[in-house]
Every structure is written in structure tokens, then in C-alpha cells.
Enzyme design. Structure first.
Site, PDB file in Angstrom:
ATOM      1  N   ASP A  10       0.880  -1.174   0.000  1.00 15.12           N
ATOM      2  CA  ASP A  10       0.000   0.000   0.000  1.00 15.12           C
ATOM      3  C   ASP A  10       0.913   1.218   0.000  1.00 15.12           C
ATOM      4  O   ASP A  10       1.493   1.575   1.024  1.00 15.12           O
ATOM      5  CB  ASP A  10      -0.897  -0.005   1.245  1.00 15.12           C
ATOM      6  CG  ASP A  10      -1.718   1.278   1.388  1.00 15.12           C
ATOM      7  OD1 ASP A  10      -1.754   2.076   0.424  1.00 15.12           O
ATOM      8  OD2 ASP A  10      -2.309   1.481   2.462  1.00 15.12           O
ATOM      9  N   LYS A  72       2.729  11.597  -3.282  1.00 16.56           N
ATOM     10  CA  LYS A  72       1.751  10.879  -4.108  1.00 16.56           C
ATOM     11  C   LYS A  72       0.874  11.851  -4.897  1.00 16.56           C
ATOM     12  O   LYS A  72       0.386  11.530  -5.978  1.00 16.56           O
ATOM     13  CB  LYS A  72       0.891   9.997  -3.194  1.00 16.56           C
ATOM     14  CG  LYS A  72      -0.053   9.043  -3.899  1.00 16.56           C
ATOM     15  CD  LYS A  72      -0.655   8.125  -2.850  1.00 16.56           C
ATOM     16  CE  LYS A  72      -1.653   7.152  -3.439  1.00 16.56           C
ATOM     17  NZ  LYS A  72      -2.166   6.232  -2.412  1.00 16.56           N
ATOM     18  N   GLU A 161      -7.300   0.926  -4.464  1.00 11.16           N
ATOM     19  CA  GLU A 161      -7.304   0.824  -3.002  1.00 11.16           C
ATOM     20  C   GLU A 161      -8.638   0.358  -2.420  1.00 11.16           C
ATOM     21  O   GLU A 161      -8.656  -0.544  -1.564  1.00 11.16           O
ATOM     22  CB  GLU A 161      -6.879   2.163  -2.396  1.00 11.16           C
ATOM     23  CG  GLU A 161      -5.410   2.483  -2.663  1.00 11.16           C
ATOM     24  CD  GLU A 161      -5.055   3.930  -2.369  1.00 11.16           C
ATOM     25  OE1 GLU A 161      -5.932   4.668  -1.881  1.00 11.16           O
ATOM     26  OE2 GLU A 161      -3.905   4.326  -2.624  1.00 11.16           O
ATOM     27  N   ASP A 184     -13.093   5.396   1.444  1.00 10.99           N
ATOM     28  CA  ASP A 184     -11.648   5.409   1.670  1.00 10.99           C
ATOM     29  C   ASP A 184     -11.141   6.842   1.712  1.00 10.99           C
ATOM     30  O   ASP A 184     -11.007   7.495   0.678  1.00 10.99           O
ATOM     31  CB  ASP A 184     -10.960   4.627   0.546  1.00 10.99           C
ATOM     32  CG  ASP A 184      -9.451   4.514   0.756  1.00 10.99           C
ATOM     33  OD1 ASP A 184      -8.923   5.171   1.665  1.00 10.99           O
ATOM     34  OD2 ASP A 184      -8.807   3.767   0.000  1.00 10.99           O
TER      35      ASP A 184
END
Length: 600
Positions: A10, A72, A161, A184
Site C-alpha cells: 500500500d 503521491k 485501493e 476510503d
């Protein structure tokens, strides 16, 4: 020695995790300090030395300009493509000044995770499954894959994800048919997905999200509020030095975590201004007031995902919370309200995605069996056709991997090439969608409609697109490789694009219908003029006058500047009706000429 292990990773905005299936069990691996969570932070000391994880994060307060966090958010974006301040986020570092890019920084994090795994397993591991937000576009997925390869890993699969989280949740319930919403909210991204689980198959029915919204934004809002309470100066939070910002952000993040279990916390800032120290009390009501506007932004995505999936709240069996930011009590209250049910809290929100990645890695390696994972593409893919229209090849929310294609022909006489513009988006007109890439396909020139070019789109399991164009006459293939920086649109525009497709649905459709009617009108006018020339003297004068009057009406509508598709379609129909006799004569004449050629 290389093994059959495949790592599940992850790669998060704030924290990252790594795990593996060992002896049939999916496990997450801890570093030398016993922590499974590795901060997604990289420190560059200027002498070529690099620190990753908690050690790097500790250097942020002292040297924020050399400590890269939340990288990211830059994945898959061109240098300078978007102002870093656009969404209020101003990092203390400058990647260009450090001499690195987002892919290189991410690769350092992945190398560190690879090292953690190899120390724990006491063997070399060179394969991995890496997760990305469901709303990551092709460029961002490619960038993630490149980072893995740069870290010495063969990336076997890119997994969304929320899908990974649902996989982790459903491992022990494979025999049941269930519909699940996965909410999420991570450090820098938000996704919501609706999945159906049946007979060991996970299928994503719909997904929506924002790659520029997460817990970092809550930290920033709280840090700015703390600064205002301190009343050190009249400067805005955004204008103070990066070192002070970094200290406030760290304090705000810690306060946010403590407020998930406490109703009031004290933020201590010793020696913040020279020898001056500060204390600020933050209660839950103040915090919720700051966070509510940000959390409320996720509601529209939840409603859209359910609408796209064709489900209502009562159709859902579970709502799962994923991502550390869902520990906020406000998030849990809002989710319960929006989905009309209490969220399932059985999963560790920090670890669910990583566990799903590990399970998927175990499936690929053969260590786990009887589970199939089906993902979807979040936006429609197609090409521009004559008249500037978007022709969809793969619709939004199509299960991947998949292939689809269509046959196209040349629109004008003696055309010797066809420009294939690959588009991504939900609007009817090509100009309103994103261009992923383009390629020219050559073919022998000939009359209109003589060329045949087949276009095939192939989306692999990682959500990466390959476009193949084939000239059927020469059997020559042209393959379009989508580069990692091909998408010249900011990630935040994904949601804007979908919203605009809804807001402008009627006018967009009218414009499409008008364009199609205009193309038909132009083709009809040319054909009528040619037919009148071929049949000169064979048609009654009053009939010719009637045809020319109808043609003049079509031209008048085209020149009026008013895009009324209904009026143009009516004018086209009247001209078409007026030329019926002329069309019959042309057919008879063509048949007579064919017979004469056959007899001669």
C-alpha cells in the site's frame, strides 16, 4: 536467491505498508522498530544520502525543505503542470531544487519497503502488487509502476485501493452475495466504491473520488486555526515560514488523532517564537466545525457512486471505512447518516488496503486460491470522430481487463491518413474531454468511405491503456503507447469533468445532435448538387425548383448561427423527401450503365 513471494504494498500518501502471504496466511511486516506503518517521507541530506520513513519524518521539523512528504499528489503530473497552491497545499520542499521527481521519491519508499520484507523473510523478493486510488488516471498508474520498477520490483498488478480493502474484508465471506460501499479517506486522496461480492468474485460496480482531498487538508485547516488562536502576528498561515508551517502541521496532525478519542486536547508549541512558547486548547466542537466543509465534499461522490451502480442505501449490506482519516468521529457520523447505517469497523482502517494487496499478491503467486478480482475504469475512453464528436469505445465503469473496438472510414475524398485522437472523459464533444495521445494512421488515398481502419482499445488489469489501429487494406498495425505524462489535465479536474457532464447534459446532447444533423446536411447538399448535374434535363423544371428550394432552406438553417437540431433535421427530411424521384432515377441509370458494360 529469488523466491516465489509477491509483496503486497500500500503506497500511501501519508503512510505505506508491505506484507506477504506466508504459510497460507496474509501478514503485514514490521520494520526494525516494530512498526507496520512506514511514513511516506524521504529526506535528502544534500550529500547523496537518503533517509526514508520515521527517520525522515523526524528531520521534517528541522529541515522541511529537504523532507519530501505527500509526494503521491505529484504522481503522473508534468513539471509545473499545476500550481502547487491550487488546492491550498504548499509543500515546504521543491522537488526540482532537490534534483528528483515524484517517481524517484516514490521509488525510495518502495525500496525501503522491499528492504523491510527481505529482512523479515531473509530472502530476496523482486515482485509486487501495488495499490493506487481508484481515481488514479492512466498517467498516475504508469508513474506508480515506474516507481516500482526503479525500486527493483516487477509490478505484477496495480490494484485500486477500495477494491483491495473490500478483498481484505470479504476473504472469509466468499460464499455470500453482498453489496459493499468502501469509503476510503486517506492522507491525500478520497475514493468511494460500490462493489458486489458473489461466489468468490469481487466486481466494482461504480467508483468515484477526488485525488486531491484527504486528511492532509484537515491538518492544514486545523494548523491555520491554531495559528490564528496564537495571535503571534497578523500574517496569514500561508505566508509564514515553511519551518513554522511544518511545526504547526505536525502539531495539528497529532491533535486530530487525539481528538478521535478525546473531547479536548492541548497543543503545546515550546519555543515557537524565539524563547516564547504557546499553548492552544482545541475541543471537538471547534475541530468538527473546521473539518465539516471538507468531509461534506465527499458526500456528492458517495451519491454519484450509488447512482452509477444503480443501488440505494437499503441495497447495501455493509459500509466499510478505509484510511486513517476515517478514525475521525465526524467522518463516522457523516457516513452513518449518508448511508443510513452504521459503518463496519471490524477492519483496521490503516491496514485494510495493504492486507487486500497482500491477498491479491497471494492469489497471483498461487499461495491463495478461489478469489477473483474485477476492477473498473473510472472514465469513458474513446476517439474523436469527424465533426469533433467523442465516440466512446470503452464506457465508464466497464470491468477491466477488457478490449473493445470499432471500424472507421475516411470522411473526405483522397484522404491519405487518419488522425486517431484518444480521449478520456464524459462530454459529448471531443474538445471538452482529455486527450491521452494521438497517432496518424496512413493508408492509400481513395474516394470517401473507401478506407477501413480498425481501432482497438485494450485496458489491462492495471488499468493501463494500449491503442491499436489497423489499416485493413495493408494489414499494417500502429500501436499507441500512452506515456506517463500524457494527460495534460490536473487530477482535480476529474470530478469537475463528471459534474460538468451532468450540468451540461442537455446542451451537450443538443450540440451532438446538431453536429450529426449538420454533417448529414452537408453530405446531402453535395449529393443533391451532383445528382442534379447528372440528371440534367431528365427532371421536370418545377420538381427541380422544389428540390433547390428545399436545399436553400437547409443552407439557410446552417447559416443562421442558431444550433437548433430539430429545425435542421426537419429541413434535412424535407430535402430527402423532395429528392426521392431523383434518387430512383440515379439508381435506374446506374443499373442501365452496368447492364451496358456487361453486354459490351
Amino acid at each position: 536467491m529469488e523466491t516465489d513471494y509477491i509483496l503486497g504494498i500500500d503506497l500511501g500518501t501519508t503512510n505505506s505498508l508491505v506484507g506477504v502471504v506466508d504459510s497460507g496466511f496474509p501478514i503485514l511486516l514490521a520494520d526494525a522498530e516494530g512498526s507496520r506503518l512506514t511514513p511516506s517521507a524521504v529526506f535528502y541530506d544534500g550529500d547523496g544520502n537518503v533517509m526514508v520513513g520515521a527517520a525522515a519524518l523526524r528531520r521534517r521539523a528541522l529541515e522541511p525543505a529537504r523532507t519530501v512528504t505527500s509526494v503521491k499528489r505529484f504522481m503522473g503530473r508534468r513539471e509545473g503542470e499545476v500550481d502547487q497552491n491550487q488546492d491550498g497545499w504548499q509543500p515546504a520542499y521543491d522537488l526540482k531544487a532537490l534534483g528528483v521527481d515524484a517517481v524517484q521519491v516514490s521509488s525510495e519508499i518502495l525500496k525501503h519497503l522491499k528492504g523491510i520484507a527481505e529482512r523479515a523473510l531473509e530472502t530476496t523478493v523482486n515482485r509486487a502488487v501495488i495499490t493506487v486510488p481508484a481515481y488514479f488516471n492512466d498517467a498516475q498508474r504508469q508513474a506508480t509502476k515506474q516507481a516500482g520498477e526503479l525500486a527493483g520490483l516487477k509490478v505484477e498488478r496495480i490494484v485500486s485501493e477500495p477494491t483491495a480493502a473490500a478483498l481484505a474484508y470479504g476473504l472469509d465471506k466468499m460464499e455470500e452475495r453482498r453489496r459493499i460501499a468502501v469509503y476510503d479517506l486517506g492522507g491525500g486522496t478520497f475514493d468511494v466504491s460500490i462493489l458486489e461480492m458473489r461466489d468468490g468474485v469481487f466486481q466494482v460496480l461504480a467508483t468515484a473520488g477526488d485525488t486531491r482531498l484527504g486528511g492532509d487538508d484537515v491538518d492544514r485547516a486545523l494548523a491555520a486555526w491554531i495559528w490564528r488562536q496564537m495571535k503571534v502576528s497578523d500574517e496569514e498561515f500561508e505566508m509564514i515560514g515553511v519551518s513554522k508551517q511544518s511545526r504547526l502541521m505536525t502539531a495539528a496532525e497529532e491533535a486530530k488523532k487525539r481528538l478521535s478519542v478525546q473531547d479536548e486536547v492541548t497543543v503545546d508549541l515550546p519555543f515557537f517564537e524565539g524563547e516564547k512558547s504557546y499553548q492552544v486548547i482545541v475541543n471537538l466542537a471547534d475541530f468538527n466545525k473546521l473539518a465539516t466543509p471538507l468531509i461534506d465534499r465527499t458526500r456528492a461522490f458517495c451519491l454519484r457512486a450509488m447512482s452509477d451502480a444503480g443501488v440505494k442505501t437499503e441495497d447495501l449490506d455493509e459500509v466499510i471505512l478505509v484510511g486513517g482519516s476515517t478514525r475521525m468521529r465526524l467522518v463516522r457520523e457523516k457516513v452513518a447518516q449518508w448511508f443510513s447505517r452504521e459503518p463496519n469497523l471490524s477492519q483496521n482502517p490503516d491496514e485494510a488496503v495493504a492486507l487486500g494487496a497482500v491477498i491479491q499478491a497471494g492469489i497471483l503467486s498461487g499461495a491463495l486460491r478461489n478469489v477473483v478480482l474485477l476492477d473498473v475504469t473510472p472514465l469513458s475512453l474513446g476517439i474523436e470522430t469527424f465533426g469533433g464528436l467523442m465516440n466512446v469505445i470503452i464506457p465508464r465503469n466497464t470491468t477491466i481487463p477488457c478490449k473493445a473496438g470499432e471500424m472507421f472510414t475516411n470522411a473526405v475524398n483522397f484522404q491519405d491518413a487518419m488522425l486517431i485522437r484518444v480521449l478520456q472523459g464524459e462530454r459529448e464533444l471531443a474538445k471538452d474531454n482529455w486527450e491521452l495521445g494521438k497517432v496518424a494512421v496512413p493508408f492509400p488515398p481513395g474516394p470517401k468511405g473507401s478506407a477501413r481502419v480498425g481501432v482497438q482499445f485494450a485496458l489491462d488489469a492495471n488499468g493501463i491503456l494500449q491503442v491499436l489501429a489497423r489499416d485493413t487494406a495493408t494489414q499494417t498495425d500502429t500501436v499507441l503507447e500512452i506515456q506517463s505524462a500524457a494527460v495534460d489535465v490536473d487530477d482535480a479536474q476529474v470530478e469537475k469533468m463528471i459534474s460538468e457532464s451532468v450540468d451540461h447534459a442537455f446542451e451537450d446532447m443538443n450540440e451532438r445532435v446538431w453536429t450529426e444533423a449538420r454533417l448529414k446536411a452537408e453530405e446531402l447538399l453535395g449529393a443533391v448538387e451532383e445528382a442534379l448535374g447528372l440528371c440534367e434535363g431528365m427532371v421536370e423544371a418545377d420538381e427541380v425548383e422544389g428540390i433547390r428550394q428545399c436545399a436553400a432552406n437547409v443552407e439557410a438553417v446552417l447559416k443562421s448561427g442558431v444550433h437548433d437540431a430539430r429545425v435542421l433535421k426537419q429541413a434535412n427530411q424535407e430535402l430527402d423527401d423532395a429528392t426521392q424521384t431523383l434518387a430512383v432515377m440515379l439508381v435506374e441509370r446506374a443499373m442501365e450503365e452496368a447492364i451496358e458494360r456487361k453486354l459490351s
